[in-house]
Design a protein around this motif. Structure first.
Motif, mmCIF file in Angstrom:
data_model
loop_
_atom_site.group_PDB
_atom_site.id
_atom_site.type_symbol
_atom_site.label_atom_id
_atom_site.label_comp_id
_atom_site.label_asym_id
_atom_site.label_seq_id
_atom_site.Cartn_x
_atom_site.Cartn_y
_atom_site.Cartn_z
ATOM 1 N N GLU A 105 0.839 -1.200 0.000
ATOM 2 C CA GLU A 105 0.000 0.000 0.000
ATOM 3 C C GLU A 105 0.876 1.254 0.000
ATOM 4 O O GLU A 105 1.793 1.378 0.820
ATOM 5 N N PRO A 106 0.615 2.223 -0.910
ATOM 6 C CA PRO A 106 1.457 3.429 -0.978
ATOM 7 C C PRO A 106 1.573 4.185 0.345
ATOM 8 O O PRO A 106 2.631 4.753 0.644
ATOM 9 N N TRP A 107 0.507 4.183 1.145
ATOM 10 C CA TRP A 107 0.584 4.934 2.398
ATOM 11 C C TRP A 107 1.607 4.337 3.356
ATOM 12 O O TRP A 107 2.166 5.060 4.194
ATOM 13 N N MET A 108 1.899 3.038 3.211
ATOM 14 C CA MET A 108 2.915 2.435 4.072
ATOM 15 C C MET A 108 4.293 3.037 3.797
ATOM 16 O O MET A 108 5.055 3.335 4.726
ATOM 17 N N THR A 109 4.628 3.219 2.535
ATOM 18 C CA THR A 109 5.894 3.870 2.200
ATOM 19 C C THR A 109 5.891 5.314 2.674
ATOM 20 O O THR A 109 6.863 5.793 3.281
ATOM 21 N N GLU A 110 4.808 6.029 2.421
ATOM 22 C CA GLU A 110 4.733 7.443 2.807
ATOM 23 C C GLU A 110 4.862 7.613 4.318
ATOM 24 O O GLU A 110 5.579 8.505 4.802
ATOM 25 N N HIS A 111 4.182 6.760 5.085
ATOM 26 C CA HIS A 111 4.261 6.858 6.534
ATOM 27 C C HIS A 111 5.665 6.510 7.021
ATOM 28 O O HIS A 111 6.210 7.180 7.902
ATOM 29 N N SER A 112 6.259 5.497 6.427
ATOM 30 C CA SER A 112 7.604 5.090 6.834
ATOM 31 C C SER A 112 8.619 6.198 6.577
ATOM 32 O O SER A 112 9.547 6.409 7.373
ATOM 33 N N VAL A 113 8.451 6.913 5.479
ATOM 34 C CA VAL A 113 9.379 7.985 5.132
ATOM 35 C C VAL A 113 9.090 9.247 5.940
ATOM 36 O O VAL A 113 9.978 9.809 6.586
ATOM 37 N N ALA A 114 7.842 9.711 5.893
ATOM 38 C CA ALA A 114 7.519 11.020 6.454
ATOM 39 C C ALA A 114 7.394 11.022 7.970
ATOM 40 O O ALA A 114 7.729 12.016 8.624
ATOM 41 N N SER A 115 6.930 9.926 8.540
ATOM 42 C CA SER A 115 6.581 9.948 9.961
ATOM 43 C C SER A 115 7.560 9.238 10.878
ATOM 44 O O SER A 115 7.668 9.602 12.052
ATOM 45 N N VAL A 116 8.257 8.228 10.392
ATOM 46 C CA VAL A 116 9.131 7.460 11.293
ATOM 47 C C VAL A 116 10.543 7.253 10.765
ATOM 48 O O VAL A 116 11.403 6.751 11.483
ATOM 49 N N GLY A 117 10.800 7.653 9.529
ATOM 50 C CA GLY A 117 12.091 7.357 8.939
ATOM 51 C C GLY A 117 13.271 7.999 9.635
ATOM 52 O O GLY A 117 14.286 7.341 9.904
ATOM 53 N N ARG A 118 13.169 9.288 9.970
ATOM 54 C CA ARG A 118 14.332 9.990 10.520
ATOM 55 C C ARG A 118 14.773 9.425 11.867
ATOM 56 O O ARG A 118 15.980 9.213 12.082
ATOM 57 N N PRO A 119 13.871 9.158 12.820
ATOM 58 C CA PRO A 119 14.326 8.554 14.088
ATOM 59 C C PRO A 119 14.975 7.191 13.909
ATOM 60 O O PRO A 119 15.945 6.866 14.606
ATOM 61 N N LEU A 120 14.458 6.381 12.968
ATOM 62 C CA LEU A 120 15.066 5.076 12.727
ATOM 63 C C LEU A 120 16.471 5.230 12.149
ATOM 64 O O LEU A 120 17.395 4.514 12.528
ATOM 65 N N LEU A 121 16.643 6.179 11.233
ATOM 66 C CA LEU A 121 17.965 6.407 10.657
ATOM 67 C C LEU A 121 18.947 6.932 11.706
ATOM 68 O O LEU A 121 20.128 6.592 11.686
ATOM 69 N N ALA A 122 18.449 7.761 12.616
ATOM 70 C CA ALA A 122 19.329 8.278 13.665
ATOM 71 C C ALA A 122 19.883 7.138 14.501
ATOM 72 O O ALA A 122 21.054 7.140 14.897
ATOM 73 N N LYS A 123 19.050 6.125 14.768
ATOM 74 C CA LYS A 123 19.528 4.953 15.510
ATOM 75 C C LYS A 123 20.541 4.169 14.690
ATOM 76 O O LYS A 123 21.589 3.758 15.179
ATOM 77 N N GLY A 124 20.216 3.941 13.425
ATOM 78 C CA GLY A 124 21.104 3.173 12.575
ATOM 79 C C GLY A 124 22.448 3.845 12.367
ATOM 80 O O GLY A 124 23.493 3.177 12.278
ATOM 81 N N SER A 125 22.465 5.196 12.303
ATOM 82 C CA SER A 125 23.710 5.913 12.050
ATOM 83 C C SER A 125 24.710 5.763 13.188
ATOM 84 O O SER A 125 25.913 5.961 12.990
ATOM 85 N N LYS A 126 24.243 5.396 14.372
ATOM 86 C CA LYS A 126 25.149 5.205 15.500
ATOM 87 C C LYS A 126 26.091 4.020 15.264
ATOM 88 O O LYS A 126 27.127 3.917 15.920
ATOM 89 N N GLY A 127 25.741 3.140 14.352
ATOM 90 C CA GLY A 127 26.596 2.006 14.043
ATOM 91 C C GLY A 127 27.605 2.290 12.950
ATOM 92 O O GLY A 127 28.299 1.386 12.490
ATOM 93 N N LEU A 128 27.691 3.565 12.527
ATOM 94 C CA LEU A 128 28.591 3.950 11.447
ATOM 95 C C LEU A 128 29.650 4.924 11.960
ATOM 96 O O LEU A 128 29.364 5.778 12.804
ATOM 97 N N ASP A 129 30.842 4.822 11.435
ATOM 98 C CA ASP A 129 31.913 5.771 11.742
ATOM 99 C C ASP A 129 32.015 6.738 10.567
ATOM 100 O O ASP A 129 32.772 6.523 9.617
ATOM 101 N N LEU A 130 31.242 7.832 10.620
ATOM 102 C CA LEU A 130 31.174 8.758 9.502
ATOM 103 C C LEU A 130 32.342 9.739 9.485
ATOM 104 O O LEU A 130 32.787 10.167 8.427
#
Length: 256
Positions: free
Chosen positions: A150-175
């Motif tokens: 369903e398109p809304w699943m992608t939209e919700h994942s990107v617009a509403s929850v994506g940034r906090p999840l990426l912030a967690k994932g980025s902690k495992g990277l040495d940028l």
């Protein structure tokens, strides 16, 4: 039996309950280290917290979002009490969502886990949780495929929850101070999902396809990848990125 108003607000509840019933509480799931019972406790805590934050805003006394320690009382319950609690919390969330739809502008800003969301977010987020965690129990069955596509699943994942999840994932990277990651997740006929991370933070957005995709897949698989999961069939996604680049993007997407 699910009350009709709850079914209208959370149409994914019935398929989730059916899938829970199809497994023993102590069975493992696709959600690493969680049993079926753990998933149900998590979902009960989700429904309670979404309703608690929205209800407090409606009452004019906003509250901070609590962490996942909110699930602990449910983990200590008997199986029958946990089941009853989950149904009760979902019904309460549906009631509060209906009150919010009646009394609040859909564009009003409400704080949730350190970011502002709108009133419809609360029921929609529970719907996404029901779809995602049903997949944790069922794997790639037709019901999961339809819901994840369903398109809304992608939209919700990107617009509403994506940034906090990426912030967690980025902690495992040495940028490092000058390091940067950019990945494009592409599904034919849709905008790319572009994820980035650098010393300033993380970002996620929808953008027209451009250049070479990091990962190409179908829509359902892309949602799973955004949530740090992958389908059982590896042929459903492919990458032209090198192993090192792909690992960095996958690490960034591992925040759930």
């Amino acid at each position: 039996m699910i009350p009709s108003h709850v079914d209208d607000t959370l149409p994914e509840l019935a398929p989730f309950l059916h899938e829970v019933r199809a497994h023993r509480p102590d069975e493992g799931t696709w959600c690493e280290a969680w049993t079926v019972r753990d998933v149900l406790a998590h979902q009960t805590g989700n429904a309670e917290e979404l309703a608690r934050v929205l209800q407090a805003f409606l009452a004019g006394s906003p509250v901070e979002t609590r962490g996942f320690d909110r699930e602990e009382p449910y983990r200590r319950m008997s199986d029958s009490d946990l089941w009853a609690a989950f149904l009760s919390r979902c019904e309460h969330l549906a009631d509060i969502a209906a009150a919010a739809e009646r009394d609040l502008s859909p564009d009003i800003e409400i704080m949730w886990t350190g970011r502002s969301v709108n009133a419809p977010f609360f029921a929609e987020h529970m719907r996404e949780e029901l779809i995602l965690h049903r997949w944790d129990l069922s794997g790639d069955d037709p019901t999961a495929e339809r819901a994840l596509t369903e398109p809304w699943m992608t939209e919700h994942s990107v617009a509403s929850v994506g940034r906090p999840l990426l912030a967690k994932g980025s902690k495992g990277l040495d940028l490092g101070p000058d390091g940067r990651i950019e990945g494009r997740l592409r599904c034919p006929g849709t905008d790319d999902v572009v994820v980035t991370a650098d010393a300033e933070g993380t970002g996620i957005r929808l953008a027209p396809p451009e250049g070479t995709a990091t990962i190409e897949s179908d829509a359902a698989t892309r949602v799973l990848l955004l949530w740090g999961r992958r389908p059982a069939d590896p042929s459903r996604w492919r990458s032209s990125a090198g192993p090192a680049e792909l690992l960095r993007v996958r690490t960034l997407l591992s925040g759930y």
